[in-house]
Scaffold this motif. Structure first.
Motif, PDB file in Angstrom:
ATOM      1  N   ASP A  41      25.524 -13.532  -8.305  1.00  0.00           N
ATOM      2  CA  ASP A  41      24.156 -13.215  -7.892  1.00  0.00           C
ATOM      3  C   ASP A  41      23.301 -14.448  -8.162  1.00  0.00           C
ATOM      4  O   ASP A  41      22.886 -14.694  -9.304  1.00  0.00           O
ATOM      5  CB  ASP A  41      23.628 -11.998  -8.654  1.00  0.00           C
ATOM      6  N   ALA A  42      23.080 -15.250  -7.112  1.00  0.00           N
ATOM      7  CA  ALA A  42      22.311 -16.491  -7.262  1.00  0.00           C
ATOM      8  C   ALA A  42      20.820 -16.185  -7.234  1.00  0.00           C
ATOM      9  O   ALA A  42      20.362 -15.232  -6.585  1.00  0.00           O
ATOM     10  CB  ALA A  42      22.671 -17.478  -6.158  1.00  0.00           C
ATOM     11  N   THR A  61      24.129 -15.470 -11.966  1.00  0.00           N
ATOM     12  CA  THR A  61      24.920 -14.631 -12.861  1.00  0.00           C
ATOM     13  C   THR A  61      26.312 -14.474 -12.268  1.00  0.00           C
ATOM     14  O   THR A  61      26.491 -14.490 -11.039  1.00  0.00           O
ATOM     15  CB  THR A  61      24.270 -13.259 -13.067  1.00  0.00           C
ATOM     16  N   VAL A  62      27.316 -14.293 -13.139  1.00  0.00           N
ATOM     17  CA  VAL A  62      28.708 -14.251 -12.694  1.00  0.00           C
ATOM     18  C   VAL A  62      29.433 -13.147 -13.457  1.00  0.00           C
ATOM     19  O   VAL A  62      29.273 -13.008 -14.678  1.00  0.00           O
ATOM     20  CB  VAL A  62      29.418 -15.603 -12.937  1.00  0.00           C
ATOM     21  N   GLY A 107      28.865 -13.592 -17.286  1.00  0.00           N
ATOM     22  CA  GLY A 107      27.802 -14.564 -17.489  1.00  0.00           C
ATOM     23  C   GLY A 107      26.481 -13.996 -17.012  1.00  0.00           C
ATOM     24  O   GLY A 107      26.100 -14.198 -15.851  1.00  0.00           O
ATOM     25  N   SER A 108      25.800 -13.226 -17.883  1.00  0.00           N
ATOM     26  CA  SER A 108      24.467 -12.648 -17.615  1.00  0.00           C
ATOM     27  C   SER A 108      24.465 -11.628 -16.485  1.00  0.00           C
ATOM     28  O   SER A 108      23.414 -11.343 -15.906  1.00  0.00           O
ATOM     29  CB  SER A 108      23.451 -13.760 -17.289  1.00  0.00           C
ATOM     30  N   ARG A 142      26.299 -15.934 -20.827  1.00  0.00           N
ATOM     31  CA  ARG A 142      25.198 -16.549 -20.103  1.00  0.00           C
ATOM     32  C   ARG A 142      25.714 -17.148 -18.820  1.00  0.00           C
ATOM     33  O   ARG A 142      26.805 -17.741 -18.779  1.00  0.00           O
ATOM     34  CB  ARG A 142      24.533 -17.643 -20.952  1.00  0.00           C
ATOM     35  N   GLY A 143      24.917 -17.015 -17.745  1.00  0.00           N
ATOM     36  CA  GLY A 143      25.362 -17.404 -16.426  1.00  0.00           C
ATOM     37  C   GLY A 143      25.309 -18.904 -16.191  1.00  0.00           C
ATOM     38  O   GLY A 143      24.862 -19.691 -17.024  1.00  0.00           O
ATOM     39  N   VAL A 144      25.714 -19.287 -14.983  1.00  0.00           N
ATOM     40  CA  VAL A 144      25.701 -20.681 -14.565  1.00  0.00           C
ATOM     41  C   VAL A 144      24.246 -21.133 -14.411  1.00  0.00           C
ATOM     42  O   VAL A 144      23.443 -20.477 -13.740  1.00  0.00           O
ATOM     43  CB  VAL A 144      26.455 -20.855 -13.231  1.00  0.00           C
TER      44      VAL A 144
END
Length: 439
Positions: free
Chosen positions: A255-256, A305-306, A323-324, A345-347
């Motif tokens: 989810d960018a 988020t990943v 990741g979040s 935590r996400g990218v």
């Protein structure tokens, strides 16, 4: 130059008409002049005062003749309030007189004796009446009545001409409005067609970026995606799934940040990096951090988020890294529900990466649901959204797997207060054949 002094309103009107006819003023101008002087001089004449009318004919520099008519009150100043309402505008001189300067029409050409007279032409009207081109004036009741009728007829003609012009303008306005409305409708239809075409192109591109359906023995999977709006069918919600060399199914949800094509590009970059790292054999708990380390030098604004899942369709072993991203949901065969929480935590976030890998086992009949936050935060309350998601998943878990993600999304978004890109993936193990053999 001529000068006339009058004592009564009747004498004033007769004098004005004589001056107007002598100088060939049209009937309409004559009527306006008579009415203006009557309004202007009625009060002083009724009080016994004298009114002096001075007329003079002059020639301008361009050869145009004009009549100057001056009205002077003996012993009384002009009422400036009444001046503003006069039918024929004029001007007040510094000495208090009122002056009109009127253009004198040119003399008509003499009639051609060889040309028949046109209808309506010929000798003057009733006895004593003179046309505006007459150079002499005959007084008398009949003449006065004829002149009044001529002035009235000129006023009516002018009124009829204005009414006809107004009617024409109204028709033209109606036609113009109809044309503008038709053009507006045409432009609106064209705009809608362009929007639909644009949206279809973007949806086709979005579909081209999505992975092909997997055909894995013992496992059913289905996906549902809906954009935040039809005007922007692309978004930052993207998924990827593929089979690793050991037969394990890898699933990625991204989810960018943002909406539209820019967020789609970010999500696509992240999914490609995750796929490369997964196929290279990197541990599941390191992939989120490694993805950030790869992408951050090239795109400082990347943020997504990943959620990573690996499922063995033979044993039901499930491993999750996060990741979040919102947690995965499992509805067991006995209808118990579990959110599989993994911190991380996400990218693009500070200290990116998954804190650990969560493992569990799925049994035949269990329903695994992976989703983005657009599904649970449509009412701006994530806690309420997670509770509603459990209820919706329980209601639809007995449906065919292919119909479950769409049915759950319809329940969750039916009364949405906030529209967002929405992605949901359902996965379910099939019952094993008798004897425990592999499908």
């Amino acid at each position: 130059m001529t000068r006339d002094t009058v004592r009564t309103l009747h004498a004033l009107r007769g004098t004005v008409r004589r001056i107007a006819i002598t100088h060939r003023l049209p009937a309409e101008a004559r009527a306006r002049l008579v009415l203006s002087l009557s309004d202007l001089c009625a009060a002083p004449l009724s009080s016994g005062r004298l009114v002096t009318l001075t007329s003079d004919r002059q020639v301008g520099r361009d050869g145009t003749e004009f009549l100057t008519l001056r009205s002077s009150f003996l012993g009384r100043s002009i009422n400036r309030t009444a001046v503003r309402r006069l039918p024929l505008p004029g001007e007040i001189t510094p000495c208090g007189d009122f002056v009109w300067r009127l253009a004198v029409p040119p003399l008509p050409l003499p009639p051609d004796p060889d040309t028949p007279a046109s209808p309506g032409t010929g000798p003057p009207g009733p006895a004593g009446a003179l046309t505006p081109h007459t150079s002499s004036f005959a007084a008398g009741p009949a003449a006065d009545m004829a002149l009044v009728e001529e002035e009235l007829r000129a006023a009516l003609d002018h009124s009829d001409a204005l009414a006809a012009e107004l009617s024409l303008l109204e028709r033209e306005l109606i036609e113009t409005n109809s044309g503008v409305l038709a053009l507006y409708v045409q432009l609106e239809e064209r705009d809608q067609a362009l929007r639909r075409s644009h949206g279809q192109v973007l949806r086709d591109l979005e579909d081209a970026l999505r992975p092909r359906p997997l055909n894995v023995n013992g496992l059913e999977m289905a996906v549902h995606y809906a954009p935040a709006s039809d005007d922007s069918p692309t978004g930052g919600d993207l998924y990827d799934w593929f089979t690793l060399p050991d037969g394990t199914v890898h699933i990625t949800l991204v989810d960018a940040l943002g909406h539209g094509v820019t967020s789609t590009r970010t999500a696509l970059t992240v999914t490609h990096a995750v796929r490369t790292l997964a196929l290279e054999g990197h541990p599941l708990d390191s992939i989120v951090a490694r993805t950030d380390a790869i992408l951050r030098p090239y795109d400082h604004d990347v943020m997504a988020t990943v959620l990573l899942a690996r499922l063995d369709p033979t044993t039901g072993h499930l491993a999750l890294a996060n990741g979040s991203h919102p947690p995965a949901l499992v509805i067991r065969d006995d209808l118990t529900a579990d959110y599989l929480e993994v911190r991380g935590r996400g990218v693009g976030y500070p200290s990116p990466g998954s804190d650990r890998v969560l493992t569990t086992t799925l049994h035949p009949g269990d329903l695994l649901l992976l989703y983005t936050d657009g599904l649970t935060e449509s009412r701006r309350d994530p806690v309420e959204g997670e509770a509603r998601l459990i209820d919706a998943a329980r209601r639809h878990r007995s449906h065919p797997t292919a119909a479950i993600p769409g049915a759950i999304a319809a329940d969750m978004l039916g009364d949405a207060l906030h529209n967002d890109d929405t992605l949901a993936i359902a996965a379910r193990l099939l019952p094993r054949p008798s004897g425990g053999g592999r499908l």
